[in-house]
Design a protein around this motif. Sequence first.
Motif, mmCIF file in Angstrom:
data_model
loop_
_atom_site.group_PDB
_atom_site.id
_atom_site.type_symbol
_atom_site.label_atom_id
_atom_site.label_comp_id
_atom_site.label_asym_id
_atom_site.label_seq_id
_atom_site.Cartn_x
_atom_site.Cartn_y
_atom_site.Cartn_z
ATOM 1 N N ASN A 326 -17.158 -17.220 -21.918
ATOM 2 C CA ASN A 326 -16.120 -16.674 -21.353
ATOM 3 C C ASN A 326 -15.659 -15.790 -22.335
ATOM 4 O OD1 ASN A 326 -13.942 -15.879 -19.839
ATOM 5 N ND2 ASN A 326 -12.929 -18.217 -19.876
ATOM 6 N N THR A 352 -14.377 -18.076 -14.098
ATOM 7 C CA THR A 352 -14.439 -18.631 -15.635
ATOM 8 C C THR A 352 -13.688 -20.037 -15.504
ATOM 9 O OG1 THR A 352 -12.263 -17.968 -15.880
ATOM 10 C CG2 THR A 352 -13.971 -16.533 -16.437
ATOM 11 N N ALA A 357 -18.387 -18.795 -18.305
ATOM 12 C CA ALA A 357 -18.109 -18.002 -17.153
ATOM 13 C C ALA A 357 -19.437 -18.151 -16.488
ATOM 14 C CB ALA A 357 -17.618 -16.666 -17.785
#
Length: 389
Positions: A326, A352, A357
């Motif tokens: 992320n 996310t 993510a």
Amino acid sequence: MRHIHCLNNISAKGTELLTDAYTLSDDALTAEGILVRSAAMHDMEFGEDLLAIARAGAGVNNIPLERCAKEGIVVFNTPGANANAVKELVLCALLLGSRGIVDGISWCKDNADDETIAKSAEKAKKAFAGREIAGKRLGVIGLGAIGALVANAAIDLGMDVYGYDPYVSVGAAWRLNPAVRHAPELADIFANCDYITIHVPALPNTIGMIDDDAIAQMQDGVVFLNFSRDTLVNNDAMAAGLASGKVGAYITDFATPEVMRMEHAIVLPHLGASTEEAEDNCAKMAVRQMMAYLETGAIVNSVNFPACTLGALAAGCARIAVLRANDAEVLGRAELVLRDQGITVQSSVDVTRGDTAYTVYDVTDADTVDSAAQALSDWDGIYKVRVIR
Ligand code: MLT
């Protein structure tokens, strides 16, 4: 053909959902999916083809979640699928902690050969007298799928129920009986309750949370139930609490050498989810979630990647599914790579969750799609890229 490996015996009600596109394989290292119940996976090596691990159960402390994320392996669990089974055993444990059931059964077994047992039982029974749970106060720590069912059932049994959960979901809060009293602090549960039951996962901030300090705050003679994970309770603290009488009884679903040595502990061999119904439910949910991910890229009930709902792939399109860190820079780089490779993105979804993510691009299918996916997977922070057609 997709290879699925079962690390534990999983109910056939689940594995029979696998279509002809799947085969059950003995080799974990070449599998695309692993189905697991309680086998410890922390020291396992994972094959390059492994895309998903699905746990038929709620707790995932047997799986190295962070390592799986970095290796681009999505881990699923089945929250709620065994909640009723655990709830029923917790209700049983409330009674085990209130009446002399265990000692009474032992007495009957010990006197099995006594021809006058009916008469002697009438004399002996006063040693096993107990108290009723109706009107007593129950504290429920954690109001997820299981805790909420326990709290509601205890209300129905006439208990006065306090619930503590600073992270309660909106859905769980709606399902709670309004008679469950809100305990804003753990200390409120400790100070007020005759019975306490814990329903939280084993995480760094929950492991050992029932320690000397927590037990010191509890009512004298409290009955403590643990049907979540052994590590939530500090064994030395519980042993001392039981020995001093501060804790009247400890009923746990986790047989460890430490609890077996504790006075007044009633120990079960991890039976909470061991019902035919729960095993079937968990296996079906685990298999369905794994198949959806392998076939479409959709993620439901993952514990290390965000949830992602995806529509059907349009004709003439391919789906590039990217599991990644992320980090906005990683996302920016991924988009540059696709642009440089001349990929036409029709639609994209980006979700996310904490450090991880998931970005899914539905792109016009072309010869360059596979090389673009390969180019993407070479970047730091991109854990796994696959193309779904
Ligand atoms: C769970 O985490 O849901 C249970 O421990 C499941 C099981 O008994 O396998």
